[in-house]
Write a protein that holds these residues in place. Sequence first.
Motif, short mmCIF file in Angstrom:
data_model
loop_
_atom_site.label_atom_id
_atom_site.label_comp_id
_atom_site.label_asym_id
_atom_site.label_seq_id
_atom_site.Cartn_x
_atom_site.Cartn_y
_atom_site.Cartn_z
N UNK A 57 0.83 -1.20 0.00
CA UNK A 57 0.00 0.00 0.00
C UNK A 57 0.86 1.25 0.00
N UNK A 58 0.27 2.33 -0.40
CA UNK A 58 0.97 3.61 -0.38
C UNK A 58 1.42 3.90 1.04
N UNK A 59 2.67 4.26 1.19
CA UNK A 59 3.23 4.56 2.51
C UNK A 59 3.98 3.41 3.13
N UNK A 60 3.74 2.17 2.66
CA UNK A 60 4.51 1.04 3.17
C UNK A 60 5.99 1.25 2.89
N UNK A 61 6.83 0.78 3.80
CA UNK A 61 8.28 0.92 3.65
C UNK A 61 8.94 -0.44 3.78
N UNK A 62 9.86 -0.72 2.89
CA UNK A 62 10.67 -1.93 2.94
C UNK A 62 12.11 -1.51 3.21
N UNK A 63 12.61 -1.85 4.40
CA UNK A 63 14.02 -1.62 4.71
C UNK A 63 14.76 -2.86 4.22
N UNK A 73 18.34 -1.27 13.13
CA UNK A 73 18.52 0.13 13.49
C UNK A 73 17.67 1.03 12.58
N UNK A 74 17.80 0.83 11.28
CA UNK A 74 17.09 1.70 10.34
C UNK A 74 15.58 1.45 10.38
N UNK A 227 25.27 3.08 6.28
CA UNK A 227 25.35 2.89 7.73
C UNK A 227 26.27 3.94 8.35
N UNK A 228 27.39 4.18 7.69
CA UNK A 228 28.39 5.10 8.22
C UNK A 228 27.89 6.54 8.24
N UNK A 259 17.43 9.86 20.59
CA UNK A 259 17.50 9.29 21.93
C UNK A 259 16.93 7.87 21.95
N UNK A 260 15.78 7.69 21.33
CA UNK A 260 15.13 6.38 21.32
C UNK A 260 15.92 5.34 20.52
N UNK A 261 16.71 5.80 19.57
CA UNK A 261 17.49 4.88 18.74
C UNK A 261 18.95 4.82 19.17
N UNK A 262 19.24 5.31 20.37
CA UNK A 262 20.60 5.23 20.90
C UNK A 262 20.92 3.79 21.29
#
Length: 331
Positions: A57-63, A73-74, A227-228, A259-262
């Motif tokens: 669907x529109x807005x779905x994201x595939x990392x 992480x991402x 990543x870097x 902060x939340x992803x630290x």
Amino acid sequence: MADFIASLPKDIKLEAEEVSEFMKNRILRPQVWKNVKGIPYFSMEAAKYAYGNWTPRKGDVFVVTYPKCGTNWVREIVKQIYFIRDQKLMDIMNERSDNPLLAAQEIFDQGPPAKFTVADYFPCPRVFYTHLPEELMNFKKIKEMEAKVIYVYRNPKDMAVSYFHFKQNTPYASELEHLQTNDFETFVRQLIKGEKWDSTPEGEWYPYHIKSWLQHKSENCIKFVAYEELKNDFQRATREIAKFLNVDRTDEEFFEIQKRCSFSQMKRKYRGKLNLFRKGVVGDWKNYFSEALGEEMDKKLQAEMEEVEIEFQYEINNEKVNENKASDCEL
């Protein structure tokens, strides 16, 4: 999450139960589709079904990543960008829940085909991740439906170190036990010879995976993230991801996302989940690669990445590499 499951229609609850049972009883099984050796912990049947029978669907994201290049992480960064203003959605999309239904939803190619019927009852946008190469994903559908792909890449030497440590504490399928090794040089040579089951064909490895997706670099629905870059300037890189997703957030929200992803927060969130945490620093490969092994990988990369518009970053100025200190997360 319990309220969300309770709200599902009766027939979808039955599908959800099937997914949960599959996840509870899954076994490591090598599977091949289109000559690609699938990661045994995942399910090529799910990937096959999605390719031909499911529409994003529109807005779905595939990392999308090759293993140990920043996947978790991402995905967490994307989730925070999308749902930081809606804790209810954040809870529903909590990919590290012990709920087997959610465990199936987090990884695109994991679980039985029924997972996609259930997935269509999840609120949008949905955030998936996968290690699949491009030919096993229906990119045409992704583009037509205005979904998004974020491809995360990492310098291959740090990736190899991370991958080696990860595999020390993860099980091998019985058919692949001959590949199990606690010798780093042996592991790296298996890797660059294309012997690993890592979502590439026999004889292929990381360069094949990158190139499969890089053919779409000019498309508006895909973004390549190093990543870097995230390690070097988290704020700038995260704001660029948000812009790609067409999401506006305040400065305060971006700092809260950081902060939340630290490391400390991610370590708490992923506690006990395989061997997902170690260092995550840029340049740790220097503690593991001999000069000869480094040159061997360099030669292999030079031949296979010729004319490819990707430049790997093997160190960053603000990163201190210490073999004995766990300074960040292995994601």
